[in-house]
Design a protein around this motif. Structure first.
Motif, PDB file in Angstrom:
ATOM      1  N   ALA A  99     -13.247 -20.060  -9.057  1.00  0.00           N
ATOM      2  CA  ALA A  99     -12.402 -19.352  -8.088  1.00  0.00           C
ATOM      3  C   ALA A  99     -11.436 -18.454  -8.851  1.00  0.00           C
ATOM      4  CB  ALA A  99     -11.645 -20.337  -7.207  1.00  0.00           C
ATOM      5  N   TYR A 100     -11.073 -17.304  -8.254  1.00  0.00           N
ATOM      6  CA  TYR A 100     -10.234 -16.315  -8.926  1.00  0.00           C
ATOM      7  C   TYR A 100      -9.163 -15.814  -7.963  1.00  0.00           C
ATOM      8  CZ  TYR A 100     -13.975 -16.284 -12.372  1.00  0.00           C
ATOM      9  OH  TYR A 100     -14.899 -16.661 -13.312  1.00  0.00           O
ATOM     10  N   THR A 101      -7.969 -15.569  -8.510  1.00  0.00           N
ATOM     11  CA  THR A 101      -6.864 -14.975  -7.752  1.00  0.00           C
ATOM     12  C   THR A 101      -6.269 -13.846  -8.580  1.00  0.00           C
ATOM     13  OG1 THR A 101      -6.339 -17.063  -6.638  1.00  0.00           O
ATOM     14  CG2 THR A 101      -4.637 -15.342  -6.641  1.00  0.00           C
ATOM     15  N   ILE A 102      -6.132 -12.670  -7.949  1.00  0.00           N
ATOM     16  CA  ILE A 102      -5.536 -11.497  -8.592  1.00  0.00           C
ATOM     17  C   ILE A 102      -4.296 -11.117  -7.790  1.00  0.00           C
ATOM     18  CG2 ILE A 102      -5.916  -9.071  -9.197  1.00  0.00           C
ATOM     19  CD1 ILE A 102      -8.899  -9.752  -9.387  1.00  0.00           C
ATOM     20  N   TYR A 103      -3.185 -10.879  -8.487  1.00  0.00           N
ATOM     21  CA  TYR A 103      -1.892 -10.626  -7.858  1.00  0.00           C
ATOM     22  C   TYR A 103      -1.604  -9.125  -7.902  1.00  0.00           C
ATOM     23  CZ  TYR A 103      -1.667 -15.636  -8.652  1.00  0.00           C
ATOM     24  OH  TYR A 103      -1.952 -16.973  -8.677  1.00  0.00           O
ATOM     25  N   VAL A 104      -1.240  -8.559  -6.741  1.00  0.00           N
ATOM     26  CA  VAL A 104      -1.097  -7.118  -6.593  1.00  0.00           C
ATOM     27  C   VAL A 104       0.292  -6.776  -6.078  1.00  0.00           C
ATOM     28  CG1 VAL A 104      -2.039  -5.047  -5.481  1.00  0.00           C
ATOM     29  CG2 VAL A 104      -3.574  -6.933  -6.058  1.00  0.00           C
ATOM     30  N   ARG A 105       0.899  -5.714  -6.668  1.00  0.00           N
ATOM     31  CA  ARG A 105       2.133  -5.112  -6.143  1.00  0.00           C
ATOM     32  C   ARG A 105       2.032  -3.600  -6.274  1.00  0.00           C
ATOM     33  NH1 ARG A 105       7.375  -8.937  -7.533  1.00  0.00           N
ATOM     34  NH2 ARG A 105       6.267 -10.935  -7.559  1.00  0.00           N
ATOM     35  N   CYS A 106       2.757  -2.887  -5.380  1.00  0.00           N
ATOM     36  CA  CYS A 106       2.719  -1.421  -5.375  1.00  0.00           C
ATOM     37  C   CYS A 106       4.136  -0.866  -5.274  1.00  0.00           C
ATOM     38  CB  CYS A 106       1.877  -0.899  -4.214  1.00  0.00           C
ATOM     39  SG  CYS A 106       0.160  -1.485  -4.225  1.00  0.00           S
ATOM     40  N   GLU A 107       4.280   0.404  -5.686  1.00  0.00           N
ATOM     41  CA  GLU A 107       5.575   1.088  -5.641  1.00  0.00           C
ATOM     42  C   GLU A 107       5.369   2.497  -5.101  1.00  0.00           C
ATOM     43  OE1 GLU A 107       8.898   0.920  -8.865  1.00  0.00           O
ATOM     44  OE2 GLU A 107       7.716   2.727  -9.280  1.00  0.00           O
ATOM     45  N   ASP A 108       6.229   2.905  -4.116  1.00  0.00           N
ATOM     46  CA  ASP A 108       6.081   4.242  -3.538  1.00  0.00           C
ATOM     47  C   ASP A 108       6.845   5.281  -4.345  1.00  0.00           C
ATOM     48  OD1 ASP A 108       8.771   4.024  -2.861  1.00  0.00           O
ATOM     49  OD2 ASP A 108       8.374   3.562  -0.748  1.00  0.00           O
ATOM     50  N   GLY A 109       6.804   6.543  -3.901  1.00  0.00           N
ATOM     51  CA  GLY A 109       7.434   7.624  -4.639  1.00  0.00           C
ATOM     52  C   GLY A 109       8.935   7.551  -4.685  1.00  0.00           C
ATOM     53  N   SER A 110       9.532   6.735  -3.807  1.00  0.00           N
ATOM     54  CA  SER A 110      10.992   6.564  -3.823  1.00  0.00           C
ATOM     55  C   SER A 110      11.422   5.401  -4.698  1.00  0.00           C
ATOM     56  CB  SER A 110      11.498   6.366  -2.381  1.00  0.00           C
ATOM     57  OG  SER A 110      11.193   7.484  -1.577  1.00  0.00           O
ATOM     58  N   GLY A 111      10.481   4.806  -5.398  1.00  0.00           N
ATOM     59  CA  GLY A 111      10.815   3.698  -6.288  1.00  0.00           C
ATOM     60  C   GLY A 111      10.912   2.352  -5.607  1.00  0.00           C
ATOM     61  N   ASN A 112      10.420   2.237  -4.354  1.00  0.00           N
ATOM     62  CA  ASN A 112      10.442   0.965  -3.648  1.00  0.00           C
ATOM     63  C   ASN A 112       9.199   0.169  -4.015  1.00  0.00           C
ATOM     64  OD1 ASN A 112      12.812   1.683  -1.995  1.00  0.00           O
ATOM     65  ND2 ASN A 112      11.407   3.153  -1.039  1.00  0.00           N
ATOM     66  N   ALA A 113       9.385  -0.973  -4.692  1.00  0.00           N
ATOM     67  CA  ALA A 113       8.268  -1.817  -5.120  1.00  0.00           C
ATOM     68  C   ALA A 113       8.235  -3.092  -4.304  1.00  0.00           C
ATOM     69  CB  ALA A 113       8.386  -2.137  -6.606  1.00  0.00           C
ATOM     70  N   ASN A 114       7.028  -3.660  -4.145  1.00  0.00           N
ATOM     71  CA  ASN A 114       6.900  -4.928  -3.416  1.00  0.00           C
ATOM     72  C   ASN A 114       7.634  -6.039  -4.168  1.00  0.00           C
ATOM     73  OD1 ASN A 114       3.719  -3.673  -3.025  1.00  0.00           O
ATOM     74  ND2 ASN A 114       4.985  -4.062  -1.231  1.00  0.00           N
ATOM     75  N   PRO A 115       8.450  -6.822  -3.461  1.00  0.00           N
ATOM     76  CA  PRO A 115       9.164  -7.932  -4.123  1.00  0.00           C
ATOM     77  C   PRO A 115       8.301  -9.180  -4.278  1.00  0.00           C
ATOM     78  CG  PRO A 115       9.819  -7.793  -1.823  1.00  0.00           C
ATOM     79  CD  PRO A 115       8.881  -6.647  -2.061  1.00  0.00           C
ATOM     80  N   ALA A 116       7.136  -9.231  -3.594  1.00  0.00           N
ATOM     81  CA  ALA A 116       6.270 -10.415  -3.658  1.00  0.00           C
ATOM     82  C   ALA A 116       4.831  -9.968  -3.865  1.00  0.00           C
ATOM     83  CB  ALA A 116       6.396 -11.236  -2.373  1.00  0.00           C
ATOM     84  N   ASP A 117       4.024 -10.907  -4.369  1.00  0.00           N
ATOM     85  CA  ASP A 117       2.621 -10.610  -4.645  1.00  0.00           C
ATOM     86  C   ASP A 117       1.791 -10.578  -3.364  1.00  0.00           C
ATOM     87  OD1 ASP A 117       2.975 -10.588  -7.445  1.00  0.00           O
ATOM     88  OD2 ASP A 117       2.851 -12.773  -7.516  1.00  0.00           O
ATOM     89  N   ALA A 118       0.811  -9.695  -3.341  1.00  0.00           N
ATOM     90  CA  ALA A 118      -0.295  -9.778  -2.399  1.00  0.00           C
ATOM     91  C   ALA A 118      -1.503 -10.277  -3.179  1.00  0.00           C
ATOM     92  CB  ALA A 118      -0.582  -8.416  -1.780  1.00  0.00           C
ATOM     93  N   LEU A 119      -2.345 -11.094  -2.531  1.00  0.00           N
ATOM     94  CA  LEU A 119      -3.389 -11.805  -3.271  1.00  0.00           C
ATOM     95  C   LEU A 119      -4.775 -11.278  -2.937  1.00  0.00           C
ATOM     96  CD1 LEU A 119      -2.097 -15.477  -2.869  1.00  0.00           C
ATOM     97  CD2 LEU A 119      -1.471 -13.772  -4.579  1.00  0.00           C
TER      98      LEU A 119
END
Length: 976
Positions: A435-455
Motif C-alpha cells: 500500500a502507498y500514500t503520497i502527500y500533496v500540497r499546493c500554493e497559489d500565485g498569492s502565496g497561499n499554501a495548503n496547511p494540511a496534506d491531501a492524500l
C-alpha cells in the motif's frame, strides 16, 4: 534553318551583289528598290529585288496572321507569261507570327530581255497553319495567297540598309487614376514600325520570356484587356520586337491605379485590453484596442454616448493602435469603458465597444484540491504509476512520501503544474501487495499554501494468474479420436502468459494409466497453465519447481513419465502404461506466481471419463462443478479435416449496424477511440460449414453464436447489440464449429488485440462563423506547401486556413460541402473535390508541389489541377485559422468564416505524398504526434490561455480572437 542551309549560298551572293552596287554607287539605290508589292491578307511583302544578272527574285515576307505559318512554295510569273520564277527546291519554311523570312526564287530563265524595265509579276504563295501550336487546320490543308509585284529589273538589286534599332514604343493608355468600380482596363501602345509587342508586371523580364502578347489592332497599334480592382496600383512593362529581330532592352512602363469607392464604413474595433482581471492593489490600468483603419478614438463611462459628446480622448490615437491610462481603481472594481472611433472620412461608430476593467480582491485562500489519482488497487506487476491532482485556481503543487511537511519543504514538484491540472510519475518501483500514500500540497500565485496534506492512496494487487488455454497436438499436428486399449499419449503445447504476469515456477508434467492395448496412436488434449499437476485415480500429485523438474512419485506404482521445463516455447510430454486398469484420467492445473511460489491461482481440472463404444465422454470439472462436453475440450477424428474457418473480424458501429471503415477487416492489433465510436460490436466472417462461433475474451468464454451474422455482443437479425467497453486492452478470439452450441469440429480461429481508448477530454477550437478566428499572422509558407487539419464543420462554406502574401493569397477552405485549395495570381487558381460531411470529424489536406494543386479527404486524393502558373512568394501580411479574408475577392467558401470545430493544424514546407497523408489520417485518432520534420508550423490547439502554441520550434505562436476551446477529438502528445 533547313531553308538557310539549302539556299544560303544563293542568298549570300545576292545580298553581296546588292550591297556592292549600293556601296560603289553603280546605280541610284532608290531606283533599285521595289516600286510595289502586294500579297493581300496578312502576309506582308516587306521588301524585294529582281536581279537581271543572276535571273533571281528575292522576297522578304512578314507573317501578320496572328499565328505561325509554313510557306511551301512561292511563284512569280511575268504578266506576259514569258517567265516563271519559283523556289528551285520547294521546302516548308516556318515563319513565326510577327517574324520576317527571306525567300530566294530562281529558275526564272533569262531576265535580260526585261533589262532596265519595270515589269509586272503575278505572285502566288502556298501556305499552311502550323498545327503543333494547336491550330484546327490539318497539315495538308493548303491555303493560297495571291498578289502582284511591280519591279524594276536591274543588272543587280539594291538591298535595303540593315535595321539596327528596336521599335520606338508610345504608350497610349491607360494613365492616371481610373474610376472606382472599374473591372477591366485596356492596355494600349503604338510603335514606329511593324512589330509584335508583349508585357509583364516584372520590369526585368526580357521580351522572349514575357507571357502576355498584345493583340495587333491594325496599323502599328496594340491592345490587351486586363482585370483590375479598386484601390490597386498597376505597373505593366512593354517590350516589342521588329521584323529585323530588334527587341527593346528595357520595358516601357504603363502605370495607373484604380480609385477606391467612397468610404462610408466606420472603423472596425477589436483586441480590447485588458482582457483578464488585474491583480489586487492595481490602481492604474492601460486600456487599449485596435482599429482596421486610421482613426480617432474616445471613451466614456456612460453607455450610449455619441462619439462627438464622449468626454475622454485616448492618449495614443490617430493610427490603428489606441491606448490610454485610466487611474483610480480599487480592489473588487469591475468598471466598463465604452469606446467609439471615427475615421478620416468622418464615419463614426454608432455603437459602443466595451472594455471592462476588473480588479481582483485580495486572495488569502489556498487552492482547493480534488481528483487525487490513482485510487484503489492497481494491477499486480505495476511498477510505476501516473499521479495527478486538480486545483480550483492556478497553482504550483508538490508531493512527498512523508506526511506533515510544509509546502516549501516538500521534496518533489509535479512535473506538470502551474495551471489547474497537475501530474507526475511515481516510480519507486512499486511492489506487489504493498500500500502507498503520497502527500500533496499546493500554493497559489498569492502565496497561499495548503496547511494540511491531501492524500493520494492506493495499493498494488498480489500476483494472481488466470487459467489460459494450452493447445496440445501430435508432432503431425493432427487430432485423433481416443479409443480404449491405447498404451501411451503424447502432447506438444504452448504456454502463453499475460504481459504483466511473472512466473517463477514453470514445469509441465503429466502421467497417465490406460488399459492394455497396442501403443500405436496418439490423442490431443486441450488444457493450459503455467504449472500442470497431473494425477491418475488415487496416485500422488506431481509437482515441479523453477528451471527443472523435481518429481515426487510417492504412491505411484510403476508409471512412465516425462517432465519438461516450459519456459521454452514448444515442448512435449509423454506418459506410458502403468499397472492400473482404470480407463479414465484427469489433468489438474494450478498457476503459481510471486517471489516464493506462495500465491496460487484457481485450480481447474479436466477429466476424460469412461468410454462408450468409440465415442469418448468428455467432462470438465471447475471448482467441484462438472460440465459435460465442454466447448474447449475437443477430441476429433483424424479423418475429419478442419474445413471451417473464421476468415476475418469486422469492427461494427452498433449505431449504424455497418462495419467501420479501416476496421473491415481488423488487423492483429487495433486501436479504437470511444470518443468517435462509443457503441461497438464485432462480426466474425466465416467460410465452410459453420454452425456456431465461440467468442473468448482474455481466454474466458464470452458468447456462443448459433446463427449468422456471428456477433461478439449478439444481434437481432443484423441489428447489432451495443457493446461499450471500458478503456483497456481486449484479447478476443473467435473459433468456428461445424455444429450448433460449439459442437462438432473446431475450425481455424481468428483473434485480435483491441486497444480501447477515449479522447473525449482533448481540446479543439469551436468557431461560430461570425468573426471567430486564430491569428497566426507571422506564418509565411515557401513556394511548395501542405495545409493539413481535422475539421468538424456545421456549415456548407467556411475558411479553414488562409494567408495573404504580398503577391496574392493562398488558402484551404470548404465551399458547398466540398474541399477546395487555391491561390490568387491575377485570378483565382483552385481545385475542388470530394464531399465534406457536416457534424463529423474528417481529416483534410491540400498540397502544392510547384505544378499541381491536390486536395485530400481522410488520406484519399479527391481531385487535382495544374493551373499553369505559380503562387506568389514573400513575406506574409496576414494569416489566420477559421477566418475569411473578405478583401481577396475569391467569393464562395473563402469569403465565409468557419462554423464548427478545427483541430490539429499543420503547415509543411513541401507537398506531402498520398501515403504520408494516409498515415497521418490513420494515426490521428490515436496521436497526431510531435514530429517536426519539414514543418513550418504545427498547432495541437490544446492548452489554456489566450495563446495557441506552435510546436514546430519556429515560434509561430498565435492569438485567439473570439474562438473558444471545447471538447475535441485528437489525442496529442505534449510537445516541447
Amino acid at each position: 534553318m533547313e531553308f538557310l542551309i539549302t539556299y544560303g549560298w544563293a542568298i549570300l551572293i545576292a545580298v553581296g551583289v546588292i550591297a556592292g552596287i549600293a556601296y560603289f554607287a553603280d546605280i541610284d539605290a532608290s531606283e533599285a528598290l521595289p516600286e510595289e508589292c502586294d500579297l493581300g491578307g496578312n502576309l506582308y511583302c516587306k521588301d524585294f529585288v529582281v536581279d537581271e544578272a543572276s535571273n533571281d527574285v528575292f522576297l522578304d515576307i512578314t507573317n501578320l496572321k496572328g499565328h505561325n505559318v509554313l510557306i511551301d512554295q512561292i511563284t512569280a510569273t511575268t504578266r506576259d507569261g514569258e517567265l516563271v520564277c519559283n523556289i528551285l527546291t520547294p521546302t516548308s519554311t516556318l515563319v513565326e507570327n510577327g517574324e520576317t523570312e527571306l525567300f530566294h526564287l530562281d529558275n526564272c530563265g533569262s531576265l535580260a530581255n526585261y533589262g532596265e524595265q519595270r515589269v509586272l509579276f503575278d505572285l502566288k504563295v502556298d501556305w499552311r497553319s502550323e498545327t503543333s501550336l494547336g491550330a484546327s487546320v490539318p497539315d495538308d490543308f493548303v491555303h493560297v495567297a495571291t498578289g502582284t509585284m511591280l519591279a524594276n529589273v536591274r543588272p543587280v538589286g539594291v538591298a535595303p540598309p540593315p535595321d539596327p534599332d528596336p521599335p520606338v514604343i508610345t504608350v497610349i493608355g491607360p494613365m492616371g487614376t481610373l474610376g472606382a468600380g472599374t473591372t477591366t482596363a485596356t492596355l494600349s501602345v503604338s510603335t514606329d514600325e511593324l512589330a509584335t509587342c508583349r508585357f509583364n508586371q516584372d520590369s526585368d523580364i526580357p521580351y522572349p520570356s514575357m507571357l502576355n502578347t498584345f493583340i495587333h489592332m491594325g496599323g502599328n497599334v496594340f491592345e490587351f484587356d486586363v482585370a483590375v480592382s479598386d484601390g490597386v496600383t498597376y505597373n505593366y512593362y512593354v517590350r516589342c520586337r521588329d521584323a529585323s529581330n530588334n527587341m527593346n532592352p528595357t520595358g516601357e512602363l504603363i502605370t495607373f491605379d484604380v480609385a477606391l469607392p467612397p468610404d462610408t464604413d466606420p472603423p472596425v474595433r477589436s483586441d480590447g485590453l485588458p482582457s483578464v482581471p488585474q491583480p489586487p492593489g492595481t490602481t492604474d490600468v492601460n486600456i487599449a484596442l485596435t482599429t482596421d483603419e486610421n482613426a480617432i478614438c474616445k471613451w466614456d463611462p456612460v453607455p450610449g454616448i455619441s462619439f462627438v459628446l464622449m468626454a475622454n480622448n485616448f492618449d495614443t490615437t490617430g493610427g490603428t493602435a489606441h491606448s490610454t491610462l485610466v487611474s483610480g481603481f480599487n480592489d473588487g472594481d469591475m468598471i466598463d469603458h465604452h469606446v467609439r472611433c471615427e475615421d478620416g472620412a468622418g464615419n463614426s461608430n454608432p455603437d459602443d465597444f466595451t472594455i471592462t476593467v476588473e480588479i481582483e480582491l485580495s486572495d488569502s485562500t489556498p487552492p482547493v484540491l480534488g481528483d487525487l489519482l490513482p485510487t484503489g488497487t492497481l494491477a499486480a506487476g505495476t511498477t510505476s504509476t501516473p499521479i495527478s491532482v486538480t486545483t480550483n485556481e492556478a497553482a504550483t503543487c508538490k508531493w512527498d512520501t512523508d506526511g506533515g511537511e510544509a509546502f516549501a519543504a516538500m521534496a518533489n514538484t509535479f512535473s506538470t503544474t502551474g495551471g489547474t491540472s497537475h501530474s507526475d510519475t511515481y516510480n519507486p518501483p512499486l511492489q506487489n501487495g504493498q500500500a502507498y500514500t503520497i502527500y500533496v500540497r499546493c500554493e497559489d500565485g498569492s502565496g497561499n499554501a495548503n496547511p494540511a496534506d491531501a492524500l493520494i492512496s492506493f495499493d498494488v494487487d498480489v500476483s494472481t494468474f488466470t487459467t489460459h488455454r494450452l493447445y496440445c497436438n501430435t508432432e503431425a499436428d493432427q487430432r485423433y479420436t481416443y479409443y480404449p486399449y491405447r498404451t501411451y499419449f503424447e502432447c506438444r503445447g504452448y504456454v502463453g502468459l499475460a504481459a504483466s504476469n511473472t512466473v517463477n515456477d514453470a514445469v509441465f508434467c503429466a502421467a497417465l494409466n490406460v488399459t492394455e492395448g497396442s501403443p500405436t496412436d496418439t490423442i490431443t488434449i486441450t488444457a493450459i497453465d503455467e504449472v500442470i499437476n497431473v494425477d491418475s485415480d488415487n496416485m500422488a500429485t506431481l509437482e515441479g519447481t523453477a528451471k527443472g523438474p523435481v518429481i515426487s512419485t510417492s504412491g505411484w506404482s510403476t508409471p512412465g513419465y516425462e517432465c519438461v521445463d516450459i519456459t521454452n516455447v514448444l515442448n512435449h510430454w509423454r506418459v506410458t502404461k502403468g499397472d492400473s486398469s482404470n480407463v479414465y484420467f484427469s489433468i489438474e492445473a494450478t498457476p503459481f506466481g510471486g517471489s516464493s511460489n506462495a500465491v496460487a491461482g484457481s485450480t481447474h481440472r479436466w477429466r476424460i471419463g469412461e468410454q462408450s463404444s468409440s465415442s469418448p465422454r468428455v467432462r470438465k470439472t471447475i471448482n467441484s462443478t462438472t460440465v459435460d462436453n465442454p466447448w474447449y475440450i475437443q477430441i476429433n477424428d483424424a479423418s475429419e479435416a478442419q474445413t471451417t474457418a473464421v476468415t476475418e473480424l469486422y469492427l461494427i458501429n452498433a449505431d449504424t449496424d455497418l462495419p467501420i471503415s479501416g476496421y473491415d477487416p481488423m488487423s492483429a492489433t487495433e486501436t479504437v477511440d470511444l470518443a468517435m465510436y462509443p457503441n461497438l460490436n464485432i462480426q466474425a466472417v466465416t467460410s465452410g460449414s459453420v454452425e456456431s462461433v465461440v467468442f473468448e475474451t482474455q481466454h474466458v468464454l464470452t458468447r456462443i453464436e448459433d446463427s449468422a451474422p456471428y456477433a461478439y455482443a449478439g444481434d437481432a437479425s443484423g441489428n447489432y447489440h451495443v457493446w461499450t467497453p471500458a478503456v483497456g486492452t481486449y484479447n478476443i478470439v473467435a473459433t468456428p464449429f461445424d455444429l450448433d452450441g460449439a459442437g462438432g469440429n473446431a475450425g481455424v480461429p481468428q483473434q485480435v488485440t483491441l486497444n480501447v481508448i477515449s479522447t473525449s477530454t482533448s481540446k479543439a477550437f469551436q468557431f461560430d462563423g461570425s468573426g471567430d478566428y486564430l491569428d497566426i499572422s507571422s506564418l509565411a509558407t515557401p513556394a511548395s506547401f501542405t495545409y493539413e487539419a481535422w475539421i468538424n464543420p456545421s456549415a456548407a462554406d467556411g475558411n479553414i486556413i488562409e494567408e495573404r502574401i504580398n503577391t496574392g493569397d493562398r488558402a484551404m477552405y470548404v465551399e458547398g460541402n466540398q474541399l477546395e485549395l487555391g491561390f490568387w495570381r491575377s485570378s483565382a487558381r483552385t481545385v475542388k473535390g470530394g464531399t465534406i460531411t457536416q457534424g463529423i470529424w474528417q481529416h483534410v489536406a491540400g498540397t502544392w508541389d510547384g505544378t499541381t494543386l491536390r486536395v485530400y479527404i481522410n488520406g484519399n486524393e479527391v481531385n487535382s489541377n495544374a493551373p499553369g502558373t505559380t503562387p506568389g512568394t514573400g513575406a506574409a501580411q496576414w494569416a489566420a485559422i477559421g477566418r475569411a479574408d473578405t478583401g481577396s475577392g475569391w467569393g464562395g467558401g473563402l469569403d465565409s468564416d468557419f462554423t464548427g470545430f478545427i483541430d490539429e493544424v499543420r503547415v509543411y514546407d513541401r507537398a506531402l505524398s498520398q501515403p504520408e497523408l494516409a498515415a497521418n489520417h490513420a494515426a490521428g485518432v490515436n496521436d497526431f504526434g510531435c514530429d517536426t520534420t519539414d514543418l513550418v508550423a504545427g498547432y495541437h490547439l490544446d492548452g489554456t490561455g489566450s495563446t495557441v502554441v506552435d510546436y514546430s520550434g519556429n515560434g509561430i505562436d498565435g492569438s485567439i480572437v473570439g474562438a473558444t476551446r471545447s471538447s475535441g477529438y485528437i489525442t496529442k502528445t505534449t510537445c516541447p
